[in-house]
Design a protein around this motif. Sequence first.
Motif, PDB file in Angstrom:
ATOM      1  N   VAL A   4      39.983   8.710 -10.486  1.00  0.00           N
ATOM      2  CA  VAL A   4      39.512   9.243 -11.768  1.00  0.00           C
ATOM      3  C   VAL A   4      38.833  10.587 -11.538  1.00  0.00           C
ATOM      4  CG1 VAL A   4      39.137   7.002 -12.914  1.00  0.00           C
ATOM      5  CG2 VAL A   4      37.290   8.011 -11.564  1.00  0.00           C
ATOM      6  N   GLN A   5      38.838  11.378 -12.574  1.00  0.00           N
ATOM      7  CA  GLN A   5      38.056  12.607 -12.576  1.00  0.00           C
ATOM      8  C   GLN A   5      36.846  12.328 -13.478  1.00  0.00           C
ATOM      9  OE1 GLN A   5      38.426  15.632 -10.982  1.00  0.00           O
ATOM     10  NE2 GLN A   5      36.475  16.156 -11.925  1.00  0.00           N
ATOM     11  N   VAL A   6      35.643  12.381 -12.897  1.00  0.00           N
ATOM     12  CA  VAL A   6      34.420  12.099 -13.661  1.00  0.00           C
ATOM     13  C   VAL A   6      33.861  13.398 -14.237  1.00  0.00           C
ATOM     14  CG1 VAL A   6      32.052  11.209 -13.515  1.00  0.00           C
ATOM     15  CG2 VAL A   6      33.879  10.123 -12.197  1.00  0.00           C
ATOM     16  N   GLU A   7      33.372  13.324 -15.462  1.00  0.00           N
ATOM     17  CA  GLU A   7      32.613  14.453 -16.003  1.00  0.00           C
ATOM     18  C   GLU A   7      31.129  14.134 -15.775  1.00  0.00           C
ATOM     19  OE1 GLU A   7      34.105  16.149 -19.824  1.00  0.00           O
ATOM     20  OE2 GLU A   7      35.424  14.407 -19.791  1.00  0.00           O
ATOM     21  N   PRO A   8      30.555  14.630 -14.670  1.00  0.00           N
ATOM     22  CA  PRO A   8      29.208  14.199 -14.267  1.00  0.00           C
ATOM     23  C   PRO A   8      28.151  14.389 -15.355  1.00  0.00           C
ATOM     24  CG  PRO A   8      30.241  15.413 -12.476  1.00  0.00           C
ATOM     25  CD  PRO A   8      31.130  15.565 -13.673  1.00  0.00           C
ATOM     26  N   GLU A   9      28.266  15.453 -16.140  1.00  0.00           N
ATOM     27  CA  GLU A   9      27.218  15.698 -17.154  1.00  0.00           C
ATOM     28  C   GLU A   9      27.205  14.622 -18.239  1.00  0.00           C
ATOM     29  OE1 GLU A   9      30.865  17.754 -18.513  1.00  0.00           O
ATOM     30  OE2 GLU A   9      29.855  17.483 -16.597  1.00  0.00           O
ATOM     31  N   LYS A  10      28.292  13.862 -18.357  1.00  0.00           N
ATOM     32  CA  LYS A  10      28.318  12.777 -19.349  1.00  0.00           C
ATOM     33  C   LYS A  10      27.560  11.534 -18.879  1.00  0.00           C
ATOM     34  CE  LYS A  10      32.391  13.605 -22.179  1.00  0.00           C
ATOM     35  NZ  LYS A  10      33.616  13.017 -22.733  1.00  0.00           N
ATOM     36  N   VAL A  11      27.362  11.414 -17.580  1.00  0.00           N
ATOM     37  CA  VAL A  11      26.740  10.185 -17.073  1.00  0.00           C
ATOM     38  C   VAL A  11      25.387  10.409 -16.399  1.00  0.00           C
ATOM     39  CG1 VAL A  11      28.876   8.886 -16.763  1.00  0.00           C
ATOM     40  CG2 VAL A  11      28.077  10.350 -14.917  1.00  0.00           C
ATOM     41  N   ARG A  12      25.141  11.626 -15.933  1.00  0.00           N
ATOM     42  CA  ARG A  12      23.925  11.837 -15.149  1.00  0.00           C
ATOM     43  C   ARG A  12      22.677  11.815 -16.005  1.00  0.00           C
ATOM     44  NH1 ARG A  12      25.697  16.213 -11.351  1.00  0.00           N
ATOM     45  NH2 ARG A  12      26.907  14.995  -9.873  1.00  0.00           N
ATOM     46  N   ARG A  13      21.600  11.338 -15.397  1.00  0.00           N
ATOM     47  CA  ARG A  13      20.269  11.327 -15.988  1.00  0.00           C
ATOM     48  C   ARG A  13      19.913  12.727 -16.491  1.00  0.00           C
ATOM     49  NH1 ARG A  13      16.180   9.025 -11.669  1.00  0.00           N
ATOM     50  NH2 ARG A  13      15.842  11.161 -11.004  1.00  0.00           N
ATOM     51  N   LYS A  14      19.441  12.800 -17.735  1.00  0.00           N
ATOM     52  CA  LYS A  14      19.031  14.106 -18.264  1.00  0.00           C
ATOM     53  C   LYS A  14      17.670  14.488 -17.674  1.00  0.00           C
ATOM     54  CE  LYS A  14      22.605  14.012 -21.007  1.00  0.00           C
ATOM     55  NZ  LYS A  14      23.338  13.050 -20.144  1.00  0.00           N
ATOM     56  N   LYS A  15      17.469  15.795 -17.442  1.00  0.00           N
ATOM     57  CA  LYS A  15      16.170  16.241 -16.941  1.00  0.00           C
ATOM     58  C   LYS A  15      15.113  16.049 -18.017  1.00  0.00           C
ATOM     59  CE  LYS A  15      17.452  19.288 -13.245  1.00  0.00           C
ATOM     60  NZ  LYS A  15      16.744  19.160 -12.013  1.00  0.00           N
ATOM     61  N   MET A  16      13.885  15.801 -17.570  1.00  0.00           N
ATOM     62  CA  MET A  16      12.788  15.524 -18.504  1.00  0.00           C
ATOM     63  C   MET A  16      12.313  16.808 -19.201  1.00  0.00           C
ATOM     64  SD  MET A  16       9.198  13.799 -17.412  1.00  0.00           S
ATOM     65  CE  MET A  16       7.871  13.466 -18.567  1.00  0.00           C
ATOM     66  N   GLY A  17      12.470  17.939 -18.528  1.00  0.00           N
ATOM     67  CA  GLY A  17      11.997  19.211 -19.096  1.00  0.00           C
ATOM     68  C   GLY A  17      10.477  19.309 -19.045  1.00  0.00           C
ATOM     69  N   PRO A  18       9.912  20.313 -19.771  1.00  0.00           N
ATOM     70  CA  PRO A  18       8.451  20.497 -19.747  1.00  0.00           C
ATOM     71  C   PRO A  18       7.724  19.283 -20.307  1.00  0.00           C
ATOM     72  CG  PRO A  18       9.566  22.342 -20.840  1.00  0.00           C
ATOM     73  CD  PRO A  18      10.587  21.284 -20.630  1.00  0.00           C
ATOM     74  N   VAL A  19       6.489  19.071 -19.834  1.00  0.00           N
ATOM     75  CA  VAL A  19       5.705  17.938 -20.339  1.00  0.00           C
ATOM     76  C   VAL A  19       4.485  18.438 -21.104  1.00  0.00           C
ATOM     77  CG1 VAL A  19       6.416  16.485 -18.412  1.00  0.00           C
ATOM     78  CG2 VAL A  19       4.196  17.613 -18.331  1.00  0.00           C
ATOM     79  N   ASP A  20       3.959  17.569 -21.941  1.00  0.00           N
ATOM     80  CA  ASP A  20       2.747  17.814 -22.695  1.00  0.00           C
ATOM     81  C   ASP A  20       1.847  16.598 -22.526  1.00  0.00           C
ATOM     82  OD1 ASP A  20       1.570  19.808 -24.128  1.00  0.00           O
ATOM     83  OD2 ASP A  20       3.110  19.820 -25.694  1.00  0.00           O
ATOM     84  N   VAL A  21       0.593  16.745 -22.899  1.00  0.00           N
ATOM     85  CA  VAL A  21      -0.288  15.579 -22.903  1.00  0.00           C
ATOM     86  C   VAL A  21      -0.340  15.055 -24.337  1.00  0.00           C
ATOM     87  CG1 VAL A  21      -2.650  14.758 -22.564  1.00  0.00           C
ATOM     88  CG2 VAL A  21      -1.629  16.345 -20.930  1.00  0.00           C
ATOM     89  N   CYS A  22      -0.018  13.787 -24.512  1.00  0.00           N
ATOM     90  CA  CYS A  22       0.029  13.201 -25.859  1.00  0.00           C
ATOM     91  C   CYS A  22      -1.395  13.153 -26.440  1.00  0.00           C
ATOM     92  CB  CYS A  22       0.632  11.805 -25.786  1.00  0.00           C
ATOM     93  SG  CYS A  22       0.592  10.924 -27.358  1.00  0.00           S
ATOM     94  N   PRO A  23      -1.609  13.700 -27.648  1.00  0.00           N
ATOM     95  CA  PRO A  23      -2.959  13.732 -28.215  1.00  0.00           C
ATOM     96  C   PRO A  23      -3.489  12.334 -28.556  1.00  0.00           C
ATOM     97  CG  PRO A  23      -1.346  14.518 -29.819  1.00  0.00           C
ATOM     98  CD  PRO A  23      -0.617  14.337 -28.523  1.00  0.00           C
ATOM     99  N   THR A  24      -2.619  11.360 -28.668  1.00  0.00           N
ATOM    100  CA  THR A  24      -3.059  10.000 -29.014  1.00  0.00           C
ATOM    101  C   THR A  24      -3.443   9.185 -27.781  1.00  0.00           C
ATOM    102  OG1 THR A  24      -1.571  10.113 -30.911  1.00  0.00           O
ATOM    103  CG2 THR A  24      -2.447   7.935 -30.338  1.00  0.00           C
ATOM    104  N   CYS A  25      -2.551   9.142 -26.774  1.00  0.00           N
ATOM    105  CA  CYS A  25      -2.828   8.284 -25.612  1.00  0.00           C
ATOM    106  C   CYS A  25      -3.290   9.074 -24.388  1.00  0.00           C
ATOM    107  CB  CYS A  25      -1.590   7.455 -25.257  1.00  0.00           C
ATOM    108  SG  CYS A  25      -0.199   8.453 -24.684  1.00  0.00           S
TER     109      CYS A  25
END
Lengths: 205, 205
Positions: free
Chosen positions: B151-172
């Motif tokens: 098979v030819q896999v399209e890796p971007e369809k299955v790979r874990r997405k990057k989390m990107g920038p984070v913030d601190v949640c104002p509630t928790c």
Amino acid sequence: MPGENASMNICTYSFEEYLHLVKSFHGHLAPGLIVGGFMVDLAMKHLPEGEFFDAICETNVCLPDTVQILTPCTIGNGWLSIVPFGKFAVTLYEKYSGKGVRVYLDTEKLDAWPAVRDWYLKKKKKSEQNTDVLLAQIKEAGPCLFSIQHVQVEPEKVRRKKMGPVDVCPTCCEAYPKRDGDKCQSCRGDTPYTDVTAVVMKTKN
Amino acid sequence: MPGENASMNICTYSFEEYLHLVKSFHGHLAPGLIVGGFMVDLAMKHLPEGEFFDAICETNVCLPDTVQILTPCTIGNGWLSIVPFGKFAVTLYEKYSGKGVRVYLDTEKLDAWPAVRDWYLKKKKKSEQNTDVLLAQIKEAGPCLFSIQHVQVEPEKVRRKKMGPVDVCPTCCEAYPKRDGDKCQSCRGDTPYTDVTAVVMKTKN
């Protein structure tokens, strides 16, 4: 050894033994696995009463491997669930009552550990991190990085759904969950594969 | 020993060694792990060329544990992806090119192994299965239960997405992916927890 905490175990392992397990299972000493080791250890020490517990990770990055190394809960046996919050927190809960303990990395406790704070809050790119300093701070801080909560889990919200009856897909002739309709999800086009060709198998010798 | 296939290894392990690993990691000798062992072994023997490979399981039941036991790919390191087709199939693919090999349990090869067929197609309830007969048939059949595809896999369809920038949640006050909005998913109500109460931590001794 100066600065060494002799009682610093990760569950039933010494810190060094745990590092070996991390390298063997996860492939490398990712900071998340070291942080995670202290988190799961802390959760185990506050385990709710009961014979069996299940686990929840709130991220699919690193932390599930800690749980799989240190507890009987794995993705494949269904005792570990991942909920997609992107948060570095782990919950262990009694399987039937849902009574649980949640351990999370507490931003309010990070001032004394700037390398941990910068890693956790992604203040620095990976290439700018000093991994040795980060790992040393994690080891030094140990359980001081976390807070704990008692929680009541609603297990049906996190547990793996049963597959139900199966059918044979008329297109690919493989078994699939009947509830998905008249053919399997893959044959309905939701597939990551292209150019699928059968391989002639060598006979057994 | 009569009937024993001396060359019957599961990757680098003898069959018996593999059973020990299954018990230790997964908790019990589930048929899916034994079937899975032969599948991953077969996939490894047809591995596409390249330095690194990633894995795809098409079910979250049992098979991911086989991959985690036998390959460097785990849920936590992101080299194992689970796609929710509910199908008993595993793909190993070259990380960069996406060239892969997919091994699946083939319904057309099951006539000689009725216990395996009844288990795979869920013809019998678990309580009606004879586990000893089922495991014996799986062991006897080994690689004969499967078919293989390139098979030819399209890796971007299955790979874990990057989390990107984070913030601190104002509630928790915990870190969460910024892309989720002004507070974390959990605090927006999508939570499996009720009755959350802080636990006062014992001080380190």
